[in-house]
Design an enzyme around this catalytic site. Sequence first.
Site, PDB file in Angstrom:
ATOM      1  N   GLY A 278       0.780  -1.228   0.000  1.00  0.00           N
ATOM      2  CA  GLY A 278       0.000   0.000   0.000  1.00  0.00           C
ATOM      3  C   GLY A 278       0.813   1.280   0.000  1.00  0.00           C
TER       4      GLY A 278
ATOM      5  N   PRO B 146       4.874  -4.711  -1.207  1.00  0.00           N
ATOM      6  CA  PRO B 146       4.687  -3.563  -2.098  1.00  0.00           C
ATOM      7  C   PRO B 146       4.410  -4.004  -3.539  1.00  0.00           C
ATOM      8  CG  PRO B 146       7.022  -3.897  -1.672  1.00  0.00           C
ATOM      9  CD  PRO B 146       6.292  -4.909  -0.842  1.00  0.00           C
ATOM     10  N   GLY B 147       3.442  -3.384  -4.173  1.00  0.00           N
ATOM     11  CA  GLY B 147       3.165  -3.640  -5.583  1.00  0.00           C
ATOM     12  C   GLY B 147       3.323  -2.341  -6.354  1.00  0.00           C
ATOM     13  N   ARG B 148       2.404  -1.410  -6.100  1.00  0.00           N
ATOM     14  CA  ARG B 148       2.386  -0.126  -6.797  1.00  0.00           C
ATOM     15  C   ARG B 148       3.725   0.618  -6.706  1.00  0.00           C
ATOM     16  NH1 ARG B 148      -2.249   2.905  -7.322  1.00  0.00           N
ATOM     17  NH2 ARG B 148      -3.160   1.676  -5.641  1.00  0.00           N
TER      18      ARG B 148
ATOM     19  N   CYS C 265     -16.668   4.456 -26.146  1.00  0.00           N
ATOM     20  CA  CYS C 265     -17.999   5.043 -26.182  1.00  0.00           C
ATOM     21  C   CYS C 265     -18.580   5.210 -24.787  1.00  0.00           C
ATOM     22  CB  CYS C 265     -18.899   4.192 -27.072  1.00  0.00           C
ATOM     23  SG  CYS C 265     -18.263   4.152 -28.743  1.00  0.00           S
TER      24      CYS C 265
HETATM   25  C1  PLP Z   1      -3.098  -5.195  -3.341  1.00  0.00           C
HETATM   26  C2  PLP Z   1      -2.364  -5.798  -2.234  1.00  0.00           C
HETATM   27  C3  PLP Z   1      -1.029  -5.480  -2.015  1.00  0.00           C
HETATM   28  C4  PLP Z   1      -0.283  -4.470  -2.862  1.00  0.00           C
HETATM   29  O1  PLP Z   1      -0.782  -3.181  -2.698  1.00  0.00           O
HETATM   30  P1  PLP Z   1       0.006  -1.930  -3.362  1.00  0.00           P
HETATM   31  O2  PLP Z   1      -0.852  -0.771  -3.069  1.00  0.00           O
HETATM   32  O3  PLP Z   1       0.111  -2.227  -4.813  1.00  0.00           O
HETATM   33  O4  PLP Z   1       1.338  -1.877  -2.698  1.00  0.00           O
HETATM   34  C5  PLP Z   1      -0.368  -6.109  -0.993  1.00  0.00           C
HETATM   35  N1  PLP Z   1      -0.987  -7.022  -0.196  1.00  0.00           N
HETATM   36  C6  PLP Z   1      -2.273  -7.358  -0.375  1.00  0.00           C
HETATM   37  C7  PLP Z   1      -2.896  -8.359   0.510  1.00  0.00           C
HETATM   38  C8  PLP Z   1      -3.013  -6.758  -1.388  1.00  0.00           C
HETATM   39  O5  PLP Z   1      -4.289  -7.085  -1.546  1.00  0.00           O
END
Ligand code: PLP
Length: 485
Positions: free
Chosen positions: A290, A333-335, A407
């Site tokens: 997050g 972390p992803g984003r 559209c």
């Molecule tokens: C989506 C998610 C993440 C990654 O969240 P980011 O905002 O992309 O860092 C990590 N853990 C869980 C359980 C998630 O659902």
Amino acid sequence: MVKVMRTHEAGALHSDGYGGAPQWLPYPPDVNALLPILWPAGVAKGDDGVLTVRGLPVTDIAKEFGTPAYVLDEDDFRARARAFRVDFGAPFADLGGLSVYYAGKAFLCAQVARWVLEEGLNLDVCSGGELAVAERVGFPGERIELHGNNKSAAEIEAAVTYRGTGVGRIVLDSFDEIERVAQAAGRLGIVVPVMIRVTVGVEAHTHEFIATAHEDQKFGFSLAGRHAAKAVAQILACAELDLRGLHSHIGSQIFDTAAFEVAARRVLGLHSEVAAEHGRALPELCLGGGFGIAYTSENTPLGPRELGDGLASILRRECAAEGIDVPAVSIEPGRAIAGPSTFTIYEVGTVKDVELDGGGRRAYVSVDGGMSDNVRTALYGADYSVTMANRAGAGTPMLSRVVGKHCESGDVVVMDEYLPSDVRPGDLIAVPGTGAYCRALSSQYNHVPRPPVVAVRPGPDGRGQARLIVRRESIEDILGLDLDD
Ligand SMILES: *Cc1c(COP(=O)(O)O)cnc(C)c1O
């Protein structure tokens, strides 16, 4: 502690400022300039105004691969991944250690899985499809965790048998699932390592969060409702499951550590209660992902080192208060890894000059993609920035809205940004911060084939070289699903 949360990431900030521009959007002194925090490290603009990645002009990329296209700076992605392991991890070295799981749902393909592996990170997947990508590159099972609030029997089986040894941990989300995973383990005669997803009553978005006693959402076991404590007891009594620890994920696009502090305090409360009641210190604790990124000049994210320092001191303090050792911590972390590594290039198709009700004007700039390649603006009112990419604009800054070709009137890519007033059909424009949840959430709406992902890395001569890591979808791909016989 109760704070007010906005319903949308950008909602409350969309009050109109001067001439129809939102108040947060500054009138640019130089409409061609880049704001470095929004772009991958390898991106620059020359005097001619052409955007380059590691020295490679995006005009060359557009010529070779077409538009729209996601353009990814490979070294930037790798550096961000490494920074979470090394910089975020440093303050945890003399605690219980830190493991980083890249959240594959942000953006996953075979090459990305390889980079994550090579940079020493673990991988978080949340479906059988994402697990299949991991398997394709031989990602070691012990470094994978499986998430999801409704994992199918097939997905559970695929996870526990992954490459013969199974995945490193499954994050359990419901009582039904405890039973389902235990049954699969029993049938196969194995013990499955698991975590418990705990709903701690903290929901965080951007700079604000809400902390409540109860949670009204689909994920996890409620802490306040004692479901989490009951799940712990149930799993500890189950010989087929090995409880590794508790897991908490409180939201996305979070900019400070205050929400993590509340979440950590709550989840550690249960962690130490388990130690007292069951005589068992759970070895691990996951605080989820997050971590926020900058989409526009209004966002000010913390770096991995500051985040790591913040979280480590929170854990040290909270564990001392509970009189327990700091467990091995993990984050997801992803984003913050994928997001800033990538931008999208589009070709401008039409430009319309529209008079606004309250005075002022706005240019509607239509591009050859839209909500099919970036749905975040339409889905949650996300803000983005945009810049001219094929030349230096000669005109004055013009309040603009970048819209797609679909559209739907809600088909907006960039709600508000200044572009040079001479922007015209045939120009290339680039939108930064599209590496996370754009390709991953893309669709074939209106039978528009999805764009490719072009990765750029320095070649032998040090200049950027582009290659496809996800090819462009073709009309044949789309028609191939459509059975007419
Ligand atoms: C989506 C998610 C993440 C990654 O969240 P980011 O905002 O992309 O860092 C990590 N853990 C869980 C359980 C998630 O659902």
